[in-house]
Scaffold this motif. Structure first.
Motif, short mmCIF file in Angstrom:
data_model
loop_
_atom_site.label_atom_id
_atom_site.label_comp_id
_atom_site.label_asym_id
_atom_site.label_seq_id
_atom_site.Cartn_x
_atom_site.Cartn_y
_atom_site.Cartn_z
N ASP A 21 2.06 3.56 4.59
CA ASP A 21 3.08 2.95 5.45
C ASP A 21 2.51 2.01 6.50
O ASP A 21 3.16 1.73 7.51
CB ASP A 21 3.91 4.05 6.14
N LEU A 22 1.31 1.49 6.24
CA LEU A 22 0.65 0.66 7.25
C LEU A 22 1.45 -0.57 7.62
O LEU A 22 1.46 -0.99 8.78
CB LEU A 22 -0.74 0.26 6.76
N LYS A 23 2.15 -1.17 6.67
CA LYS A 23 2.88 -2.41 6.97
C LYS A 23 4.36 -2.15 7.27
O LYS A 23 5.15 -3.09 7.37
CB LYS A 23 2.76 -3.39 5.80
N VAL A 24 4.75 -0.88 7.44
CA VAL A 24 6.15 -0.53 7.66
C VAL A 24 6.44 -0.37 9.15
O VAL A 24 5.73 0.34 9.86
CB VAL A 24 6.50 0.78 6.93
N ILE A 25 7.49 -1.05 9.61
CA ILE A 25 7.98 -0.84 10.97
C ILE A 25 9.39 -0.26 10.87
O ILE A 25 10.02 -0.32 9.81
CB ILE A 25 7.98 -2.15 11.80
N ASP A 26 9.90 0.29 11.97
CA ASP A 26 11.21 0.96 11.91
C ASP A 26 12.28 0.20 12.69
O ASP A 26 13.23 0.79 13.19
CB ASP A 26 11.10 2.41 12.41
N ARG A 105 12.03 -5.93 2.41
CA ARG A 105 12.64 -4.65 2.06
C ARG A 105 13.06 -3.93 3.34
O ARG A 105 12.27 -3.78 4.27
CB ARG A 105 11.67 -3.80 1.24
N VAL A 106 14.31 -3.50 3.36
CA VAL A 106 14.86 -2.79 4.52
C VAL A 106 15.61 -1.56 4.02
O VAL A 106 16.45 -1.66 3.13
CB VAL A 106 15.83 -3.68 5.33
N VAL A 122 18.73 0.58 10.61
CA VAL A 122 17.42 0.33 9.99
C VAL A 122 16.45 1.46 10.30
O VAL A 122 16.29 1.85 11.46
CB VAL A 122 16.85 -1.01 10.48
N GLU A 123 15.80 1.97 9.25
CA GLU A 123 14.76 2.99 9.42
C GLU A 123 13.40 2.51 8.94
O GLU A 123 12.37 2.99 9.41
CB GLU A 123 15.17 4.27 8.67
N GLU A 124 13.40 1.56 8.01
CA GLU A 124 12.15 0.99 7.50
C GLU A 124 12.35 -0.50 7.26
O GLU A 124 13.40 -0.93 6.79
CB GLU A 124 11.72 1.64 6.18
N LYS A 294 0.62 -9.46 8.83
CA LYS A 294 -0.30 -9.11 9.93
C LYS A 294 0.45 -8.51 11.11
O LYS A 294 0.01 -7.53 11.70
CB LYS A 294 -1.08 -10.35 10.36
N ALA A 295 1.59 -9.09 11.45
CA ALA A 295 2.38 -8.59 12.58
C ALA A 295 2.88 -7.17 12.33
O ALA A 295 2.83 -6.31 13.22
CB ALA A 295 3.55 -9.53 12.86
N HIS A 296 3.35 -6.92 11.12
CA HIS A 296 3.87 -5.59 10.81
C HIS A 296 2.75 -4.55 10.77
O HIS A 296 2.94 -3.42 11.22
CB HIS A 296 4.62 -5.63 9.48
N ILE A 297 1.60 -4.94 10.26
CA ILE A 297 0.46 -4.02 10.27
C ILE A 297 0.03 -3.71 11.70
O ILE A 297 -0.26 -2.57 12.05
CB ILE A 297 -0.72 -4.62 9.46
#
Length: 333
Positions: A21-26, A105-106, A122-124, A294-297
């Motif tokens: 989940d390194l590139k996943v934000i919530d 992807r959301v 939104v959760e992911e 890069k920003a999401h990571i």
């Protein structure tokens, strides 16, 4: 051979190069907001418990809007299938911008339906790599052969699909797949077959299928507004004779998804027609996939040592761009 454990599946596709989940934000950050402002089309799956259904959705740029940083607003009329959504259903969405090879992807929950408007919590949120689009040549449409009402013939022309799945806790996910004609999706003896190609190795769909097998698929021919809709039960296998049917550029896929259909049809997608994805436009200048990755990571909540090391690596000038292009060049099949 049927695959029954996540460990066996992960061994087949290869280990993740970084935390899952390194590139996943919530939440919806500024990059995702810009992406959604340009989006014309989406595949959106809605589900609860063990049931999942998928709909196309589309309109003009910005047909979906953002409320704050945690909610999306979507007109019900943007969906091809309005009847499949209810409050408290989970959703998984794949948002497409004309001219971009990546997809956003959301995932999350349906929190409200009021006055013809869906409110989605939104959760992911994360960007998906470009391999499915590039393999399918999504932005290079061609006129499909007739007739459109013959499923076997239409499937051989399809080059892109979205697969919706749902796990045992009711979380939905929608994953893209792309391949040349005749190699995306095949029908034989009452079963439907899909090949797994190299991707980000998150194996979300496979995890879900192992937990509960119901899936929903929409497949299409770029340039055509007819779509193939499928619902059924899926299993994962590595039978050699099936793998060999999907060889492209001399390479076998790692896994085959075998689907027992419960319903399937070819239909006209009004959402796809409204979106006017083809001919593709030039990609927006302020959507740079590498910078979004890069920003999401950077903003991921993963605090493991492996995650920290990955953040340092991608922060090196040009490192991530070179790594992505090398991966796209060497590992498409």
């Amino acid at each position: 051979m049927k695959l029954t454990t996540i460990e066996h599946v992960q061994k087949c596709v290869g280990q993740l190069p970084a935390p899952r989940d390194l590139k996943v934000i919530d939440y919806i950050d500024e990059h995702a907001k810009r992406w959604l402002s340009y989006a014309r089309f989406a595949f959106i799956g809605f589900g609860k418990a063990a049931d999942i259904e998928l709909s196309a959705a589309g309109g003009e740029e910005g047909f979906v809007s953002v409320s704050g940083s945690t909610h999306l607003l979507l007109p019900l009329t943007a969906l091809d299938s309005e009847s499949i959504v209810e409050v408290d259903f989970s959703f998984g969405a794949l948002f497409i911008v004309s001219g971009m090879d990546e997809t956003l992807r959301v995932n999350g929950k349906v929190s409200e339906i009021s006055d013809g408007l869906l409110t989605l919590k939104v959760e992911e949120c994360y960007l998906h790599c470009a391999k499915a689009f590039r393999r399918s040549k999504f932005c290079a449409p061609q006129s499909p052969q007739q007739p459109h009402d013959e499923i076997s013939s239409f499937l051989l022309q399809c080059r892109f699909l979205a697969l919706a799945s749902i796990n045992s806790t009711g979380q939905a996910d929608v994953s893209p797949r792309g391949d040349p004609q005749k190699f995306l999706i095949q029908e034989e003896d009452g079963f439907i077959y899909l090949a797994d190609r190299p991707g980000n190795r998150r194996i979300d769909s496979f995890r879900n299928i192992l937990e509960q097998p119901k899936i929903s698929i929409i497949a299409l021919v770029p340039g055509c507004t007819d779509i193939f809709e499928l619902q059924g039960s899926a299993e994962l296998c590595t039978d050699k004779h099936l793998l060999q049917r999907f060889i492209v550029q001399g390479k076998e896929p790692k896994i085959i998804t075998k689907i027992t259909p419960t319903s399937m049809r070819i239909t006209q997608s009004t959402a796809l027609g409204r979106s006017a994805l083809w001919p593709a436009t030039q990609a927006p200048e302020d959507l740079i996939a590498v910078e979004i990755f890069k920003a999401h990571i950077k903003h991921s909540k993963d605090s493991s040592l492996q995650a920290k090391a990955a953040r340092v690596a991608v922060s090196l000038p040009g490192a991530m761009a070179k790594g992505l292009e090398l991966d796209y060049k060497k590992n498409m099949y």
